[in-house]
Design an enzyme around this catalytic site. Structure first.
Site, PDB file in Angstrom:
ATOM      1  N   SER A 106      -2.739  -6.120   2.619  1.00 50.60           N
ATOM      2  CA  SER A 106      -2.720  -6.226   1.200  1.00 50.60           C
ATOM      3  C   SER A 106      -3.965  -6.340   0.972  1.00 50.60           C
ATOM      4  O   SER A 106      -4.709  -7.528   1.403  1.00 50.60           O
ATOM      5  CB  SER A 106      -1.797  -7.006   0.731  1.00 50.60           C
ATOM      6  N   GLY A 107      -4.644  -5.611   0.158  1.00 49.03           N
ATOM      7  CA  GLY A 107      -5.870  -5.774  -0.470  1.00 49.03           C
ATOM      8  C   GLY A 107      -7.009  -5.245   0.268  1.00 49.03           C
ATOM      9  O   GLY A 107      -8.236  -5.295   0.062  1.00 49.03           O
ATOM     10  N   THR A 111      -4.654   1.626  -1.885  1.00 50.27           N
ATOM     11  CA  THR A 111      -4.343   2.343  -3.067  1.00 50.27           C
ATOM     12  C   THR A 111      -5.707   2.896  -3.690  1.00 50.27           C
ATOM     13  O   THR A 111      -5.566   3.836  -4.228  1.00 50.27           O
ATOM     14  CB  THR A 111      -3.772   1.362  -4.043  1.00 50.27           C
ATOM     15  N   ASN A 156      -4.267  -9.923  -3.501  1.00 57.41           N
ATOM     16  CA  ASN A 156      -4.795  -8.874  -4.336  1.00 57.41           C
ATOM     17  C   ASN A 156      -4.196  -8.903  -5.635  1.00 57.41           C
ATOM     18  O   ASN A 156      -3.095  -9.057  -5.914  1.00 57.41           O
ATOM     19  CB  ASN A 156      -4.191  -7.492  -3.614  1.00 57.41           C
ATOM     20  N   SER A 159      -1.763  -5.661  -6.328  1.00 55.37           N
ATOM     21  CA  SER A 159      -1.063  -5.393  -4.990  1.00 55.37           C
ATOM     22  C   SER A 159       0.219  -4.466  -5.386  1.00 55.37           C
ATOM     23  O   SER A 159       0.885  -4.608  -6.370  1.00 55.37           O
ATOM     24  CB  SER A 159      -0.687  -6.877  -4.542  1.00 55.37           C
ATOM     25  N   SER A 160       0.141  -3.335  -4.650  1.00 57.22           N
ATOM     26  CA  SER A 160       1.328  -2.555  -4.692  1.00 57.22           C
ATOM     27  C   SER A 160       2.566  -3.088  -4.147  1.00 57.22           C
ATOM     28  O   SER A 160       2.409  -3.503  -2.842  1.00 57.22           O
ATOM     29  CB  SER A 160       1.107  -1.221  -3.937  1.00 57.22           C
ATOM     30  N   GLY A 383       0.544  -2.343   5.314  1.00 57.84           N
ATOM     31  CA  GLY A 383       0.439  -2.599   6.648  1.00 57.84           C
ATOM     32  C   GLY A 383       1.046  -3.699   7.274  1.00 57.84           C
ATOM     33  O   GLY A 383       2.019  -4.159   6.749  1.00 57.84           O
ATOM     34  N   GLU A 385       2.379  -7.002   8.383  1.00 58.90           N
ATOM     35  CA  GLU A 385       2.359  -8.489   7.640  1.00 58.90           C
ATOM     36  C   GLU A 385       2.626  -9.409   8.634  1.00 58.90           C
ATOM     37  O   GLU A 385       3.607  -9.348   9.018  1.00 58.90           O
ATOM     38  CB  GLU A 385       3.182  -8.333   6.362  1.00 58.90           C
TER      39      GLU A 385
HETATM   40  N1  LIG Z   1     -13.608   1.575  -1.865  1.00 60.04           N
HETATM   41  C1  LIG Z   1     -13.655   0.622  -2.653  1.00 60.04           C
HETATM   42  N2  LIG Z   1     -14.823   0.280  -3.308  1.00 60.04           N
HETATM   43  C2  LIG Z   1     -14.958  -1.060  -3.899  1.00 60.04           C
HETATM   44  N3  LIG Z   1     -13.757  -1.856  -4.398  1.00 60.04           N
HETATM   45  C3  LIG Z   1     -12.679  -1.463  -3.462  1.00 60.04           C
HETATM   46  C4  LIG Z   1     -12.593  -0.316  -2.732  1.00 60.04           C
HETATM   47  N4  LIG Z   1     -11.439  -0.455  -2.151  1.00 60.04           N
HETATM   48  C5  LIG Z   1     -10.679  -1.479  -2.722  1.00 60.04           C
HETATM   49  N5  LIG Z   1     -11.425  -2.234  -3.440  1.00 60.04           N
HETATM   50  C6  LIG Z   1     -11.212  -3.422  -4.267  1.00 60.04           C
HETATM   51  O1  LIG Z   1     -10.166  -4.050  -3.530  1.00 60.04           O
HETATM   52  C7  LIG Z   1      -9.116  -4.262  -4.471  1.00 60.04           C
HETATM   53  C8  LIG Z   1      -7.657  -3.997  -3.708  1.00 60.04           C
HETATM   54  O2  LIG Z   1      -7.711  -2.766  -3.343  1.00 60.04           O
HETATM   55  P1  LIG Z   1      -6.305  -1.840  -3.172  1.00 60.04           P
HETATM   56  O3  LIG Z   1      -5.262  -2.482  -4.607  1.00 60.04           O
HETATM   57  O4  LIG Z   1      -6.405  -0.625  -2.947  1.00 60.04           O
HETATM   58  O5  LIG Z   1      -5.722  -2.481  -2.022  1.00 60.04           O
HETATM   59  P2  LIG Z   1      -4.415  -2.348  -1.253  1.00 60.04           P
HETATM   60  O6  LIG Z   1      -4.616  -2.159   0.055  1.00 60.04           O
HETATM   61  O7  LIG Z   1      -3.597  -1.092  -2.021  1.00 60.04           O
HETATM   62  O8  LIG Z   1      -3.551  -3.344  -1.347  1.00 60.04           O
HETATM   63  P3  LIG Z   1      -1.837  -3.659  -1.581  1.00 60.04           P
HETATM   64  O9  LIG Z   1      -1.271  -3.500  -0.257  1.00 60.04           O
HETATM   65  O10 LIG Z   1      -1.673  -5.192  -1.914  1.00 60.04           O
HETATM   66  O11 LIG Z   1      -1.479  -2.603  -2.519  1.00 60.04           O
HETATM   67  C9  LIG Z   1      -9.347  -3.121  -5.425  1.00 60.04           C
HETATM   68  O12 LIG Z   1      -8.724  -3.701  -6.620  1.00 60.04           O
HETATM   69  C10 LIG Z   1     -10.938  -3.154  -5.646  1.00 60.04           C
HETATM   70  O13 LIG Z   1     -11.207  -4.160  -6.293  1.00 60.04           O
HETATM   71 MG   LIG Z   2      -1.875  -0.874  -2.858  1.00 61.42          MG
END
Ligand SMILES: Nc1ncnc2c1ncn2[C@@H]1O[C@H](COP(=O)(O)OP(=O)(O)OP(=O)(O)O)[C@@H](O)[C@H]1O
Ligand SMILES: [Mg+2]
Length: 1023
Positions: A106-107, A111, A156, A159-160, A383, A385
């Site tokens: 997460s984070g 996404t 996050n 977070s999705s 991923g 956890e």
């Molecule tokens: N390539 C990137 N460039 C800049 N910031 C990023 C990038 N990828 C992620 N972030 C930052 O990290 C935060 C979390 O990313 P994201 O929501 O994609 O995580 P996730 O892997 O989907 O998490 P979850 O499993 O909780 O959904 C985003 O809101 C953004 O602020």
């Molecule tokens: Mg996500």
């Protein structure tokens, strides 16, 4: 990768496959080197490792997108666009299906990565109005799904809370024409409970903060998140990084784009609002300790919004309907039970509405055209956890990861094997850990953990989480990947609680606490509630709890089983496609930019199975390239292949590697590719190439310079010749034109000359113009300078005779005017006098011509030379002119010098101090002179009285001057007579005599014998 080879020391390796040793330390060091240079992407073969930078990097611009469009995967630095582009182009050329699996904790940026890919396709794919609609809907499905499926967690802010697989469908031309979304395991428990520091799903806050007053009133909501129990447990309704109001607008707009009508939207928000109201429903305790609900306003809103009967709803929340064989028995709830049922209702409504939402979006993305399409699937899924306490959700998630790892192994090995086969290389067994054994442990029918869990859930009697654990211990007892407190050895037992079981996942150990497993797996919703919702007036709710569900008496599938089947389906979907992987890593827990936490990274590297992946990728050969590519790059290293290899590329490569001294064990020759076992062999080649490149560059430079100089010289020479030719041509043309012109002119001249006399010449006009011009030019040079010059006028050609005469007159007039303008008043007066003289004497008197040049003066005797007594005597008269004269006596004609003074009235004859004679002009009858050159003047005076003196005879050297003055002063012009031979004079009244004139050798005057005065003058030669 070629780029990576060059920059490997500076910014780390762009591909982990090229690492010398596959240890976690070298992996981390390489990752860190790149992260420090803001290079967040690195490959493991075609897998992309992405590190969340927690800052905006300037690498997602359209310019960057353009850069990666249609470019070979290894040509540019690693990028998510390179992966997206390669998948897209492979799909187009091979006309097959692909998927991109994005995983990470997460984070970590999953996404974000999936959005970047979607945006890339939105920009890079062809576009038309129709396609734009599909594209917009696909892009806009994100904010809607995020509003309903994402929440702020400790890890996050966005977070999705569900797994998402999205198919993008392309037609044969590569246009994105449709899409389909599958969702997995929404974290429903969040609807009713949030940990401290976490929030419920975004949509609730967006609705309360952003909804219009009207809407809130309609939904019975207050604009205050604190008012709702389901929104306040985490105690962080507002978050700095989230702007609910703005997000609300985005969601509203997105709903319109994806074609939601007004009633859909109202019903959707009605469901969300009903959940909030439901959370605020409070139960009271009756005397028997059962839960009651009396006239609860919140309940009223729930029933209104869900469109159900409030009475039945109230019953459903406080009683359970048990159907016996014939009767229905109502069993009342305790307060805890009632709360449990309420929460279950909230979760069920929300969970099913979410699924409905996904289906509804799918309808809007659906492409009904039956023609064959290819797809690229995007899988954004949780991923591994591992928390301090891991529960049913982690179990499901980690099981999902095991399945995906299994899929990866199968696909990668399959791909590798296929490639080996295609290349005709013998397959060598690869050393790696196959996690199938763990997948089986979880999912195998009858003996897997899920089956045992389901059995326990269905078992009548007092099944609990602990009895489930016991059953597990019974069945799994000796499984190498399963351990519990009871089964563990002494050492391990210390790390386990009694209610825990531990699985040795491929990525590492995870300890699960069995508490809540049964309950969560059952996810029960009582039948009477389901029936009630089936009759809902809210279309969405009604659709979600379709009658099918309630009519079938069969127990619904458990959550774990549902999840297992959905994963099996997903695996099937993915197995039929070509795989691309994006592994997202979280750089640190505090969301700080520029910080790479080693422990955290190592943990993720382990749980994402990256080392395992690397090992599989490198199991056989670290590097493989098409012969053409390899030969093209390294051919300068061998004299036989440089600069050109004329044979087959494979033979060229063989010669080249032999020359480089590759051992047989280090490489293999496939059908189209060379396979190099170790990265170090390649590095040695690359280093040699680097050294050789400099030498080559110098040689090429020298050759090129020579070639360029030669080319330049040749070009200049050609240019010079060309210019010369052109110049000569131009000159010759000019010369020819000149000659032609000259011939024409000369001809015209000759003709003109010949016809010059013709009255109306036609052909000689030019000739004549020339003649005119020529004459005028000559004339200009030789114009007479004075009026008197009558001879030097240029004689004109016949045609100009008249003009010449006119010009001559004009010129002479001009000269006269000029002359006249130039003369002074004195000179003018003089000339006027001379003119009078001329009138009187010209042609009459012989001495006249000689006198013309003699200028007249004002007087010949100045007043100082006149005796003062004389002046005294004539003081009343103004002296106008005085001149010395010789007066001849009347008697003997003796000469006496005298002064003659002219005043305005009289002429005075002065002898020193005496006035000898005063002759009034009135008495001056006339004046006579001879026609010869003497200077004798005779004044004829009226003489009536004999006493009066008679005519006066004088000689004056200034005869013409004197007489002219006299004629002007006394106005006697007509009185002057020029006489020939002799002049009669009256000496006295009545006594006449004469003056005779003749010419002789000597001038003289004497009294002749006849008593006359004889005046002899010399003859003036006439000029
Ligand atoms: N390539 C990137 N460039 C800049 N910031 C990023 C990038 N990828 C992620 N972030 C930052 O990290 C935060 C979390 O990313 P994201 O929501 O994609 O995580 P996730 O892997 O989907 O998490 P979850 O499993 O909780 O959904 C985003 O809101 C953004 O602020
Ligand atoms: Mg996500």
């Amino acid at each position: 990768m070629e780029g990576a080879l060059i920059a490997r020391d500076r910014v780390g390796l762009q591909d982990f496959v090229l690492l010398d040793e596959t240890t976690e330390t070298s992996f981390f060091n390489n990752l860190k080197k790149r992260f420090n240079g803001d290079l967040i992407y690195t490959y493991i073969g075609t897998l992309l490792v992405s590190v969340n930078p927690y800052k905006e990097l300037d690498i997602y611009t359209t310019k960057q997108m353009d850069l990666y469009m249609g470019v070979n995967f290894f040509e540019l630095p690693p990028h998510i666009y390179a992966l997206a582009d390669t998948a897209y182009h492979t799909m187009l050329t091979e006309f097959n299906n692909h998927f991109i699996l994005i995983s990470g904790e997460s984070g970590a940026g999953k996404t974000e990565a999936s959005k970047k890919i979607l945006q890339y396709y939105a920009v890079s794919c062809p576009s038309t109005t129709l396609l734009d609609t599909v594209r917009d809907r696909m892009l806009m499905s994100n904010p809607v799904l995020e509003a309903f499926g994402n929440a702020k967690t400790l890890k996050n802010d966005n977070s999705s809370r569900f797994g998402k697989y999205m198919d993008i469908q392309f037609d044969g031309q590569g246009d994105a024409v449709g899409g389909h979304i599958l969702n997995y395991l929404l974290e429903k428990s969040r609807v009713v409970h949030q940990n401290h520091g976490e929030r419920n799903f975004h949509i609730f806050y967006q609705l309360v903060e952003g909804g219009t007053d009207d809407l809130l009133q309609q939904l019975g909501l207050e604009r205050d998140c604190q008012h709702y129990y389901y929104l306040t447990q985490g105690e962080c309704a507002t978050v700095a990084s989230i702007n609910d109001k703005n997000d609300w607008k985005t969601v509203k707009n997105a709903l319109q784009v994806i074609d939601f009508d007004e009633s859909n939207i109202n019903q959707l928000f009605g469901v969300a609002a009903s959940v909030l109201h439901l959370g605020n429903v409070q139960f009271e305790c009756d005397s028997k300790g059962y839960a009651t609900l009396n006239n609860n306003a919140e309940l009223g809103w729930v029933s209104t919004l869900l469109g159900v009967n409030p009475q039945i709803l109230q019953e459903a929340l406080t009683y359970r309907k048990i159907e016996a064989k014939i009767d229905q028995v109502f069993s009342p709830f305790t307060i805890d039970h009632a709360i449990y049922v309420r929460d279950a209702l909230a979760k069920a409504i929300y969970g099913r509405t979410f699924t409905w939402l996904v289906n509804r979006i799918n309808e809007s993305l659906e492409n009904k055209d039956p023609s064959k399409k290819t797809v690229i699937g995007l899988l954004d899924i949780y991923g591994f956890e591992v928390f301090y306490v891991n529960s049913f959700e982690q179990f499901c998630i980690n099981y999902c990861n095991e399945k995906l790892q299994q899929l990866f192994i199968q696909l990668t090995l399959k791909a590798e094997q296929e490639e080996y086969e295609a290349e005709g290389i013998e397959w060598e067994p690869v050393q790696f850990f196959n996690n199938k054994i763990i997948c089986d442990l979880v999912e195998e029918k009858h003996i897997g953990i899920i089956s045992i869990l389901d059995e326990e859930c269905l078992r009548p009697g007092s099944a609990t989480d602990l009895t489930f654990l016991e059953r597990l211990e019974e069945k799994m007892g000796s499984h190498p990947h399963f351990v519990t407190h009871k089964l563990a050895d002494k050492m391990t037992r210390k790390t386990l609680e009694r209610g825990d079981f531990r699985l040795l996942h491929y990525a590492g150990e995870v300890t699960y606490c069995v508490v809540g497993f049964l309950d969560k797996n059952n996810d029960l919703l009582y039948r009477n509630i389901k029936e009630l919702l089936c009759q809902s007036k809210n279309g969405i709710v009604r659709e979600c709890f379709s009658t099918m569900d309630t009519e079938s008496r069969r127990r619904p599938e458990t959550v774990a089983t549902q999840f297992k089947s959905s994963l099996l389906k997903l695996t099937e979907i993915l197995m039929a496609k070509e795989a691309w992987y994006v592994r997202c890593l979280k750089s640190n827990e505090t969301k700080q930019p520029g910080r790479l936490d080693e422990t955290l990274i190592r943990h993720q590297v382990k749980y994402l199975g990256l080392m395992e992946h690397l090992r599989v990728r490198r199991a056989g050969f670290a590097y493989r390239r098409k012969y053409e590519t390899f030969l093209k790059r390294y051919k300068p290293l061998c004299p036989a292949t440089w600069p050109h290899w004329r044979g087959l590329p494979a033979d060229g490569v063989e010669v080249l590697v032999q020359h480089l001294g590759y051992l047989d064990t280090e490489y293999k020759m496939g059908r189209t590719k060379i396979f190099i076992r170790h990265a170090r062999t390649l590095f040695a080649t690359e280093d040699a190439f680097e050294r050789c490149k400099h030498e080559l560059a110098t040689r090429l430079q020298a050759k090129y310079k020579g070639y360029k100089a030669k080319g330049e010289f040749r070009k200049q020479k050609e240019a010079a010749t060309k210019i010369e030719n052109c110049w000569r041509g131009a000159q010759a043309r000019k010369e020819r034109e000149k000659r032609a012109w000259a011939v024409k002119v000369i001809k015209q001249f000759i003709k003109g000359y010949m016809t010059r006399g013709q009255a109306k010449p036609e052909d000689n006009s030019e000739y004549l113009a020339f003649v005119r011009q020529n004459y005028l030019n000559r004339l200009k040079q030789k114009l007479p300078k004075t009026v008197l010059d009558k001879t030097s006028w240029e004689s004109p050609p016949p045609v100009l005779t008249e003009s010449s005469a006119l010009l001559r007159a004009l010129h002479s007039r001009t000269m006269v005017r000029k002359y006249v303008r130039g003369i002074t008043p004195q000179r003018k007066a003089q000339l006027q006098l001379k003119s009078i003289t001329s009138t009187v004497f010209k042609g009459n008197k012989e001495s006249y011509p000689a006198s013309v040049a003699q200028p007249f003066v004002d007087t010949r005797i100045s007043e100082q030379d006149i005796d003062p007594r004389v002046l005294q005597m004539i003081r009343n008269e103004r002296i106008k002119y005085s001149v010395p004269v010789i007066k001849y006596d009347r008697n003997g004609f003796k000469p006496r010098p005298r002064q003659l003074i002219l005043t305005q009235t009289a002429a005075y004859v002065i002898d020193d101090a005496k006035v000898k004679q005063r002759i009034l002009y009135t008495s001056l009858k006339g004046v006579s002179v001879s026609n010869l050159s003497d200077d004798i003047i005779v004044f004829h005076i009226t003489c009536e009285d004999p006493k009066q003196k008679g005519d006066l005879v004088m000689q004056c050297d200034h005869l013409f001057e004197f007489l002219t003055k006299l004629s002007v002063i006394a106005n006697k012009q007509n009185a002057i007579k020029v006489v020939q031979g002799s002049i009669k004079i009256e000496i006295q009244a009545g006594k006449e005599c004469a003056v005779d004139f003749s010419t002789g050798q000597e001038p003289m005057a004497y009294k002749a014998k006849n008593g006359h005065l004889m005046v002899v003058s010399t003859r003036t030669r006439v000029r």
